[in-house]
Design an enzyme around this catalytic site. Structure first.
Site, PDB file in Angstrom:
ATOM      1  CG  HIS A  87      -1.508   1.414   1.441  1.00 21.00           C
ATOM      2  ND1 HIS A  87      -2.606   1.871   0.739  1.00 21.00           N
ATOM      3  CD2 HIS A  87      -1.111   2.447   2.227  1.00 21.00           C
ATOM      4  CE1 HIS A  87      -2.859   3.128   1.096  1.00 21.00           C
ATOM      5  NE2 HIS A  87      -1.969   3.494   2.002  1.00 21.00           N
ATOM      6  CG  HIS A 131       0.957   6.710   0.026  1.00 24.36           C
ATOM      7  ND1 HIS A 131       0.147   7.816   0.132  1.00 24.36           N
ATOM      8  CD2 HIS A 131       0.409   5.775   0.838  1.00 24.36           C
ATOM      9  CE1 HIS A 131      -0.836   7.566   0.977  1.00 24.36           C
ATOM     10  NE2 HIS A 131      -0.714   6.336   1.415  1.00 24.36           N
ATOM     11  CD  GLU A 168      -4.044   6.854   2.338  1.00 20.73           C
ATOM     12  OE1 GLU A 168      -3.174   6.816   3.210  1.00 20.73           O
ATOM     13  OE2 GLU A 168      -4.029   6.094   1.343  1.00 20.73           O
ATOM     14  CB  SER A 217      -2.763   0.008  -2.687  1.00 21.74           C
ATOM     15  OG  SER A 217      -3.572   0.792  -1.821  1.00 21.74           O
TER      16      SER A 217
HETATM   17  N1  HBI Z   1       1.753   6.723  10.038  1.00 22.16           N
HETATM   18  N2  HBI Z   1       3.276   5.332   8.977  1.00 22.16           N
HETATM   19  C1  HBI Z   1       2.175   6.104   8.919  1.00 22.16           C
HETATM   20  N3  HBI Z   1       1.523   6.247   7.746  1.00 22.16           N
HETATM   21  C2  HBI Z   1       0.425   7.016   7.636  1.00 22.16           C
HETATM   22  O1  HBI Z   1      -0.161   7.136   6.553  1.00 22.16           O
HETATM   23  C3  HBI Z   1      -0.049   7.685   8.788  1.00 22.16           C
HETATM   24  C4  HBI Z   1       0.647   7.516   9.983  1.00 22.16           C
HETATM   25  N4  HBI Z   1       0.204   8.138  11.096  1.00 22.16           N
HETATM   26  C5  HBI Z   1      -0.951   9.017  11.094  1.00 22.16           C
HETATM   27  C6  HBI Z   1      -1.617   9.101   9.777  1.00 22.16           C
HETATM   28  N5  HBI Z   1      -1.157   8.487   8.706  1.00 22.16           N
HETATM   29  C7  HBI Z   1      -2.894   9.880   9.605  1.00 22.16           C
HETATM   30  O2  HBI Z   1      -3.541  10.066  10.840  1.00 22.16           O
HETATM   31  C8  HBI Z   1      -2.641  11.230   8.957  1.00 22.16           C
HETATM   32  O3  HBI Z   1      -3.889  11.822   8.677  1.00 22.16           O
HETATM   33  C9  HBI Z   1      -1.890  12.113   9.880  1.00 22.16           C
HETATM   34 FE    FE Z   2      -1.795   5.431   2.935  1.00 19.87          FE
END
Ligand code: HBI
Ligand code: FE
Length: 283
Positions: free
Chosen positions: A127, A132, A173, A192
């Site tokens: 994913h 991304h 997303e 994904s």
């Molecule tokens: N941490 N590794 C990772 N990947 C993410 O996409 C991610 C995260 N922490 C918080 C988050 N996304 C979401 O809450 C964002 O909206 C901040």
């Molecule tokens: Fe994501």
């Protein structure tokens, strides 16, 4: 953040929650599963994904197996200054925002099991990387992600976290972009997923609404089903320009008010028609 119920191994994390990828430790079975996941998606990309995504995916050349994040970072850095950092999985919001603000994208190191081929709850490396990473090669989208990350500390301080999370959810997303050839996908959560890739462009059960910052920030979402609402930008600059505004008045104005329902259509919404279903690739 309670890591006990998360999939990843958080026992060796550094202060910024990064870990070593240890690329040599992936098994042949994992590389084979990566190739199966890649093959399932790649045939859909020409007709469904936005050109900047497809260009980035081809540059990354990740068809043969689980990608090496250092090697991919060396390519990306030349294009937009972004590097990838290996993480065990979800990291705390403040850590996540700080990585984005410094052009570092967190990529989960573990890969789903064959039993999870069609669906998994937490983001895995397929994913994060396939969904991304290709778009990190687009200069304007990269600028937007940095600007988005820089909004983190103020949102944490002013009760804006859920608003910022909705912006990420709908526009990073599950975002669509309008093009002369029709609607195309750039959102990682869609790209994904083979099912949602087709569904998001063509299914009449969901709505496609023109991007508006406050509308997105106020709209609720579900994490365990296809989206009821997809927001559409005309160009990535619309996302970057939106971050040029002061978000604090939005946080203050809507505070703890009821969100807009995830399937709502408001009178002021600019609606986009779904795409005609594309004939499956014959031959
Ligand atoms: N941490 N590794 C990772 N990947 C993410 O996409 C991610 C995260 N922490 C918080 C988050 N996304 C979401 O809450 C964002 O909206 C901040
Ligand atoms: Fe994501």
């Amino acid at each position: 953040m309670d890591f006990s119920n998360l999939r990843g191994d958080y026992s060796n994390i550094r202060p910024d929650y990064t870990v070593d990828q240890n690329w040599a430790d992936y098994t042949e079975e994992e590389h084979a599963l990566w190739r199966r996941l890649y093959r399932r998606m790649i045939g859909l990309m020409p007709d469904h994904a936005a050109k900047p995504y497809n260009d980035g995916l081809h540059r990354l050349d990740c068809a043969d197996g689980v990608p090496n994040l250092e090697k991919a970072s060396d390519k990306l850095e030349k294009l937009t200054g972004f590097r990838l950092v290996a993480v065990p999985g979800l990291v705390p919001d403040d850590v996540f925002f700080d990585h984005l603000a410094n052009r570092r994208f967190p990529v989960t190191v573990w890969l789903r099991t064959p039993e999870e081929f069609d669906y998994l709850v937490e983001p895995d490396i397929f994913h994060d990387f396939f969904g991304h990473v290709p778009l990190l090669s687009d200069p304007v989208f990269a600028d937007f992600l940095e600007a988005y990350g820089k909004k983190g500390p103020e949102a944490i301080e002013h009760g804006g976290l859920k608003y910022l999370a909705r912006l990420y959810w709908y526009m990073v997303e599950f975002g669509l972009i309008n093009t002369p050839e029709g609607l195309r996908i750039y959102g990682a959560g869609i790209l994904s997923s083979s099912g949602e890739t087709v569904y998001s462009l063509t299914d009449k059960r969901s709505n496609r609404i023109g991007f508006d910052l406050e509308r997105v920030m106020r709209t609720d979402y579900a994490i365990d089903d296809y989206q009821k609402t997809y927001f559409v930008v005309e160009k990535f600059e619309d996302l970057f320009d939106a971050c040029d505004r002061d978000f604090k008045p939005i946080y203050k104005k809507y505070g703890e008010a009821e969100p807009i329902a995830k399937d709502a259509v408001l009178p002021e919404d600019r609606l986009y028609k779904p795409e005609a279903p594309r004939m499956p690739m014959t031959g």
